[in-house]
Design a protein around this motif. Structure first.
Motif, PDB file in Angstrom:
ATOM      1  N   UNK A   1      62.872 -27.068  94.533  1.00 24.15           N
ATOM      2  CA  UNK A   1      62.272 -28.428  95.013  1.00 24.15           C
ATOM      3  C   UNK A   1      61.650 -28.711  96.413  1.00 24.15           C
ATOM      4  N   UNK A   2      62.333 -27.854  97.365  1.00 23.97           N
ATOM      5  CA  UNK A   2      61.999 -27.980  98.581  1.00 23.97           C
ATOM      6  C   UNK A   2      60.631 -27.558  99.095  1.00 23.97           C
ATOM      7  N   UNK A   3      59.988 -27.735 100.095  1.00 24.56           N
ATOM      8  CA  UNK A   3      58.774 -27.812 100.590  1.00 24.56           C
ATOM      9  C   UNK A   3      58.962 -26.070 101.095  1.00 24.56           C
ATOM     10  N   UNK A   4      60.131 -25.597 101.750  1.00 22.08           N
ATOM     11  CA  UNK A   4      60.159 -24.248 102.126  1.00 22.08           C
ATOM     12  C   UNK A   4      60.131 -23.277 100.869  1.00 22.08           C
ATOM     13  N   UNK A   5      60.576 -23.400  99.851  1.00 26.81           N
ATOM     14  CA  UNK A   5      60.466 -22.946  98.639  1.00 26.81           C
ATOM     15  C   UNK A   5      58.878 -22.798  98.207  1.00 26.81           C
ATOM     16  N   UNK A   6      58.385 -23.593  98.314  1.00 28.81           N
ATOM     17  CA  UNK A   6      56.822 -23.699  97.811  1.00 28.81           C
ATOM     18  C   UNK A   6      56.031 -22.958  98.640  1.00 28.81           C
ATOM     19  N   UNK A   7      56.518 -23.170  99.987  1.00 33.17           N
ATOM     20  CA  UNK A   7      55.622 -22.405 101.012  1.00 33.17           C
ATOM     21  C   UNK A   7      55.806 -20.705 100.848  1.00 33.17           C
ATOM     22  N   UNK A   8      56.939 -20.237 100.828  1.00 26.50           N
ATOM     23  CA  UNK A   8      57.287 -18.881 100.495  1.00 26.50           C
ATOM     24  C   UNK A   8      56.704 -18.329  99.381  1.00 26.50           C
ATOM     25  N   UNK A   9      57.000 -18.995  98.231  1.00 26.52           N
ATOM     26  CA  UNK A   9      56.077 -18.546  97.143  1.00 26.52           C
ATOM     27  C   UNK A   9      54.686 -18.639  96.987  1.00 26.52           C
ATOM     28  N   UNK A  10      54.314 -19.534  97.710  1.00 29.02           N
ATOM     29  CA  UNK A  10      52.586 -19.765  97.715  1.00 29.02           C
ATOM     30  C   UNK A  10      52.183 -18.419  98.437  1.00 29.02           C
TER      31      UNK A  10
END
Length: 101
Positions: free
Chosen positions: A67-76
């Motif tokens: 749910x973190x922004x870092x996870x979203x950034x990496x997977x984006x």
């Protein structure tokens, strides 16, 4: 302990490319609270099948990361791989709870 695996089959000629991507990964997940270990494992019979193996202290720690922004950034970033053969691969994700050691 909580384990998450993400398995992909890549075109055989792309196997080493994907291994290099993971060898040079950002390591941002390593700093996540509750993260224990990362491994990239290769099927010994089917060399183009690779699995990311992540170990977490708990399911809650893993979900906090997801749910973190870092996870979203990496997977984006994965959407923008220059190699379209790798960008379009959808992994098979599985989640496990360790019940005995």
């Amino acid at each position: 302990m909580y384990i998450v695996t993400s398995t992909v089959e890549v075109p055989e000629e792309k196997t080493e490319d994907l291994i290099k991507i993971y060898q040079n990964r950002s390591r941002r997940v390593d700093l996540a609270e509750g993260f224990h270990q990362f491994r990239l494992i290769q099927n010994t019979k089917k060399l183009n099948e690779l699995t990311v193996h992540l170990e977490w202290h708990s399911e809650e720690a893993y979900l906090k990361w997801v749910r973190s922004n870092e996870f979203k950034e990496i997977h984006e970033l994965e959407k923008y791989y220059p190699d379209k053969a790798l960008a379009g691969i959808v992994p098979k994700v599985r989640q496990y709870e360790v019940v005995a050691e």
